[in-house]
Design a protein around this motif. Structure first.
Motif, PDB file in Angstrom:
ATOM      1  N   SER A 730       1.084  -1.420  -0.088  1.00  0.00           N
ATOM      2  CA  SER A 730      -0.057  -0.155  -0.407  1.00  0.00           C
ATOM      3  C   SER A 730       0.564   1.559  -0.003  1.00  0.00           C
ATOM      4  N   ASP A 752      -5.115   2.368   4.642  1.00  0.00           N
ATOM      5  CA  ASP A 752      -5.627   3.458   3.744  1.00  0.00           C
ATOM      6  C   ASP A 752      -7.033   2.735   3.496  1.00  0.00           C
ATOM      7  N   ASN A 753      -7.308   2.176   4.842  1.00  0.00           N
ATOM      8  CA  ASN A 753      -9.002   2.116   4.772  1.00  0.00           C
ATOM      9  C   ASN A 753      -9.426   0.309   3.656  1.00  0.00           C
ATOM     10  N   ASN A 754      -8.015  -0.265   3.593  1.00  0.00           N
ATOM     11  CA  ASN A 754      -8.166  -1.742   2.593  1.00  0.00           C
ATOM     12  C   ASN A 754      -7.590  -2.351   3.103  1.00  0.00           C
ATOM     13  N   TYR A 756      -5.923  -6.568   2.543  1.00  0.00           N
ATOM     14  CA  TYR A 756      -5.140  -6.931   0.839  1.00  0.00           C
ATOM     15  C   TYR A 756      -4.751  -8.688   1.404  1.00  0.00           C
ATOM     16  N   THR A 768      -8.322  -6.834  -3.107  1.00  0.00           N
ATOM     17  CA  THR A 768      -8.344  -5.592  -2.615  1.00  0.00           C
ATOM     18  C   THR A 768      -9.583  -5.755  -1.776  1.00  0.00           C
ATOM     19  N   LEU A 769      -9.875  -5.488  -1.000  1.00  0.00           N
ATOM     20  CA  LEU A 769     -11.307  -5.204   0.166  1.00  0.00           C
ATOM     21  C   LEU A 769     -11.458  -4.096  -0.030  1.00  0.00           C
ATOM     22  N   ILE A 770     -11.812  -3.103  -0.129  1.00  0.00           N
ATOM     23  CA  ILE A 770     -12.439  -1.812   0.570  1.00  0.00           C
ATOM     24  C   ILE A 770     -13.389  -1.899   1.436  1.00  0.00           C
TER      25      ILE A 770
END
Length: 971
Positions: A730, A752-754, A756, A768-770
């Motif tokens: 990231s 970054d809020n995600n 992986y 990549t899971l938001i």
């Protein structure tokens, strides 16, 4: 018997127990006493030729005493309220004695003194060797005519005199209710030195009660203000005086005023009188091991000092005039460098008791001390429960629950017929209502049990009288029956019934005359139940009963009644546990009462009626665990990244969704305490450019995966000792990672809020899971559910199955969301995937039911961010650490904090190792805790900065830190 052992003054023939309650000792004078009602020559003969020579007259607040030197004569007390005259005597005592043909003169050049005090050393009897005699003749010089008794004689006329301790035998006082005159000649002072103050006190005794108290208080204040601490008692020229004030020494039924001097080395107490066996009590600060604030007469003005074994003074209980002065002395003592207090362990005693590391007796004594109960204060003497209800059987079977008392009910509610009548009266009573007209712990009840070893205390409390012989503590069965059926008897027991000390209080050694019972028998030993063959056997049986499984599993109910949430309010009413309002802490503010009569009445009622212990618990007390975990061997089982979850103790408890193949990948490391202490640094490496935030050790022990604030995921080979992978996952810091059971996929959380999903096999990011609206703080996978926590104040659950050769990768699917009031910093899930525990950035611990997604409870345990949380093996306790440097243990069922430890340093991460807990501190130290005892058992210094993450497997402990270093420790 603690207070008898410490109270040396009570062992003297004359002591402060002979005074009325609240009476103050002033001073004494050496006198000759001439008994009343005798001709003059008989009075002189009695004074000079009998034991009434060389005596003391003791002056007090409302009484005067004459204490003969010879113990065969009684101590005489002259209550000032019965005194009709106190004046100088000038009747010419010796002028009328006819000594004609009665006197002989012996002149001698040498005399020999023999057997003084009947001791074979210098003597009382005078020998005149005839070879040294120069003259023997009749004497007619008028021997007494030259004696100057002017300003030396005092006369006391009294309507009632009290005789005590004749022949030094403790028996009821004799009240002589007839007028009498008593004449004293002063030996070393003149009348003007003592008569004015006696007359002053006598005048005060004739005034109305309010004016009497005011006058006496003025006299006492004047005398105390003239007394200064004698600095010649200081032991060291280099001592620095820290504080000097007035205070009282508290012993059972006695308050002795004096001056307190604190230096940087020693605490001194100098009584205003000379009644103590030593003129100044000295306690070296380095000898003190416990210092406890106490409540005295419902006011926070006491301080109790305990010293190490072998110290010259082992104990001192002081009270001061105000809470402010008490606190000033307390904190100034704690500031001194010589004071080295033992860690009281108070914050972890509940945990230790639950785990079986301390006995029920020790825990009850701890609760008593915490609730301001002290052996030095009979109004707040430690209270213990009746345990056994069978005192008539020939055999006591502790496996039979019917022999035990119901610990969920107070004594007054054990008899259903009696409590129903009490409830009816309660319903009809005006406010303030109470169920019981007497308390379960009063000075009278304490001395009821201890009369055989503390008879003088009984006489002091009961105005010189013993109770009727048939009403004394004669039988265990009768006492228990009366507690069940008596209209006003609700007393519990005292520690002496369960302590390991010798049961002296059950024996009558025959030195005290208690009287004769109606059956013609004198008071003897206490009658024991048939199942006890001796007092020693009786106490041993009671102690075994107290520690039995039945009592251990029910004792928390009694704790709720006496120290806990059933002590007051609505819960107390439901439990039939309501006493008179003045027995509770905070019910009366004595300092606000201006009327002296009202205040005196309140103090007497507080002293005599009893005091309820300070309330310690506001919620249900946790139950004791019946099967404590073994401590000699601990197992460290590495499961799929359960770093914040306790490890199951055998493989049968592993995740039900794992395949058999997955099960074989787990490895078990067995450590004993010695091996943990002998861990050696095996390897260290630095790959990251910033703080290591999380790491995982592969199940085969070959590789270490780590993430960092430098945004990189690293894979390091332990076999080749080199880096195999370095992935820039990231553009922002990575917070957490977990290696899934297939050993092929690793889940990474990022700022970054995600979230992986990285494939180790293919070396690429699969998805990549938001996930969140703010940084992901932690990720945790169990039972095909992925939990992700975030600073956006949520925890989200995702359905996710790890890929395999037969099952291709399937993206995670959203399942649900748990909302919090502040950012979530850490999380923990139990091994059954039923309970989720989260720690927030504002210090809250929240417990969730995973199945219903319902919040069970919330607890404000910390004042700032929670660094880590974990669950105990049985999922009954939560361990948490925070930025506030506290380590806490919460009992889930009751919501009680059973362990609180201020570590002066933050714990950043947890990892269970069987029954032991590994913690990483902010100072870079790895600590091993035995949480059954709440103690650190091993310490290892690993890093130059905070340890942020720990993992265990294959006889290896791996740690990562803010110093960018990853360390490996092996056996």
């Amino acid at each position: 018997m603690s207070f008898l052992e410490n109270d040396t003054a009570s062992k003297e023939r004359f002591n402060l127990l002979l005074l009325d309650p609240g009476e103050i000792y002033f001073e004494d004078y050496s006198v000759f006493y001439y008994p009343s009602g005798l001709p003059e020559h008989e009075a002189i003969k009695s004074s000079f030729l009998t034991g009434n020579r060389g005596t003391f007259e003791n002056m007090f607040q409302v009484s005067c005493f004459f204490v003969p030197k010879e113990s065969q004569y009684p101590i005489l007390k002259f209550p000032l309220r019965y005194v009709t005259e106190v004046d100088e005597w000038s009747g010419g005592l010796f002028s009328k004695i006819d000594h004609k043909d009665k006197m002989i003169k012996v002149a001698c050049k040498q005399t020999v003194a023999m057997k003084e005090k009947n001791i074979l050393s210098p003597y009382v009897f005078i020998k005149f060797p005839l070879r040294y005699v120069t003259e023997v003749d009749e004497w007619s010089g008028g021997l007494f005519s030259k004696i100057d008794h002017k300003d030396k004689m005092i006369k006391v006329a009294c309507k009632q005199t009290v005789a005590m301790k004749e022949k030094n035998i403790l028996s009821p006082y004799v009240f002589i209710k007839e007028p009498s005159e008593h004449i004293f000649s002063l030996n070393y002072v003149v009348v003007d030195d003592c008569l004015p103050q006696i007359c002053q006190l006598h005048r005060a005794s004739t005034l109305p009660h309010t004016e009497q108290n005011a006058m006496i208080n003025a006299i006492v204040l004047s005398r105390r203000s003239r007394v200064k601490f004698n600095t010649s008692w200081l032991e060291d020229l280099y001592e620095n005086i820290v504080l000097e004030t007035q205070g009282d020494r508290i012993t059972p039924l006695v308050t002795n005023p004096g001056r307190i001097m604190l230096t940087n080395k020693i605490l001194y107490f100098q009584p205003f009188n000379n009644i103590e066996s030593i003129p100044v009590i000295k306690i070296r600060l380095k000898d003190i091991n416990r210092l406890i604030k106490r409540r005295f007469l419902l006011r926070q003005i006491g301080i109790e000092i305990f010293c190490k074994d072998g110290s010259p003074c082992t104990h001192l209980y002081l009270s001061l005039s105000s809470p402010e002065l008490r606190n000033d002395l307390f904190f100034k003592m704690k500031e001194q460098s010589d004071l080295d207090l033992e860690l009281p362990g108070q914050e972890d005693m509940t945990l230790r008791w639950q785990s079986g590391n301390i006995s029920n007796y020790e825990y009850l004594m701890y609760l008593n001390s915490l609730a301001d109960r002290s052996f030095s204060d009979l109004t707040q003497y430690p209270v213990m429960p009746w345990i056994i209800s069978d005192y008539s059987s020939s055999h006591l079977d502790l496996n039979d629950s019917s022999v035990f008392r119901d610990l969920s009910k107070p004594i007054g509610a054990l008899n259903e017929e009696r409590i129903e009548k009490t409830r009816e009266r309660y319903r009809e009573m005006p406010e303030p209502k109470f169920l019981y007209g007497s308390h379960y712990s009063t000075p009278g009840y304490v001395l009821f049990y201890l009369a055989r070893i503390a008879p003088e205390y009984v006489l002091c409390l009961q105005n010189g009288k013993f109770d009727q012989p048939d009403r004394m503590f004669n039988s265990l069965l009768d006492t228990w029956q009366n507690c069940l059926e008596g209209a006003a008897d609700f007393k519990e027991l005292i520690p002496e019934f369960y302590s390991p000390d010798h049961p002296d209080f059950l024996y009558n050694k025959g030195v005290t005359n208690f009287g004769i019972r109606q059956d013609g028998k004198p008071i003897g030993d206490v009658d024991l139940p048939p199942w006890a063959c001796s007092p020693e056997d009786f106490k041993q049986s009671l102690r075994m009963a107290l520690e039995s499984d039945y009592v251990s599993s029910h004792l928390h109910h009694w704790i709720d009644l006496i120290f806990g949430y059933k002590q007051r309010g609505e819960e107390a009413e439901k439990a039939d546990n309501v006493f008179y309002y003045m027995t509770y802490e905070g019910a009366v503010d004595l300092d606000s009462i201006s009327d002296p009569n009202e205040r005196a009445r309140m103090e007497i009622q507080i002293m005599e009626f009893g005091q309820t212990p300070k309330q310690l618990f506001k919620t249900q007390h946790p139950q004791k665990f019946q099967q404590p975990c073994p401590q000699s061997i601990v197992q460290c089982t590495q499961e799929p990244k359960e770093r914040n979850s306790p490890t199951p103790e055998n493989s049968d408890d592993m995740l039900s969704t794992d395949t058999d193949e997955d099960q074989t990948h787990s490895t078990t490391t067995v450590f004993d305490m010695q091996e943990l202490n002998n861990l050696e640094l095996f390897h260290q490496y630095t790959l990251h450019k910033d703080s290591v935030t999380d790491l995982c050790l592969a199940r085969d022990g070959r590789n270490i995966f780590s993430v960092s604030q430098d945004s990189f995921l690293k894979m390091y080979s332990l076999e080749e000792q080199r880096q195999l992978r370095s992935v820039n996952v990231s553009s922002m810091a990575l917070s957490s990672c977990q290696l899934l059971p297939d050993n092929l996929t690793i889940v990474v959380g990022s700022w970054d809020n995600n979230v992986y999903f990285y494939s180790i096999e293919f070396g690429r990011i699969l998805e990549t899971l938001i996930a969140h609206d703010d940084a992901v703080s932690d990720v945790f996978w169990i039972n095909k559910i992925l939990f992700t926590s975030s600073w956006d104040s949520t925890v989200k659950m995702w359905s996710f199955t790890p890929p395999s050769p037969s099952n291709p990768f399937v993206p995670a699917q959203f399942v649900g969301q748990l909302d919090h009031e502040s950012g979530v910093n850490c999380q923990c899930i139990d091994s059954n995937c039923q309970i989720l525990v989260t720690g927030s950035k504002e210090g809250q611990i929240v417990i969730w039911d995973i199945r219903s997604m319902y919040q069970l409870t919330e607890h404000n345990l910390h004042s700032s961010k929670v660094n880590a949380v974990t669950l105990s093996h049985d999922n009954k306790r939560i361990l948490s650490s925070g930025e506030d440097c506290y380590l806490k243990v919460l009992d889930i069922e009751t919501g009680t904090e059973i362990f609180v430890k201020d570590l002066q340093d933050q714990i950043m991460c947890f990892m269970w190792c069987g029954d032991l807990l590994l913690t990483g501190s902010n100072s870079g130290e790895l600590q091993v805790w035995d949480m059954d005892r709440g103690q650190v058992v091993v310490k290892k210094s690993l890093h130059l900065d905070a340890i942020t993450c720990i993992d265990i497997g294959n006889n290896t402990i791996v740690t990562g830190g803010q110093d960018k270093v990853i360390s490996l420790w092996k056996l």
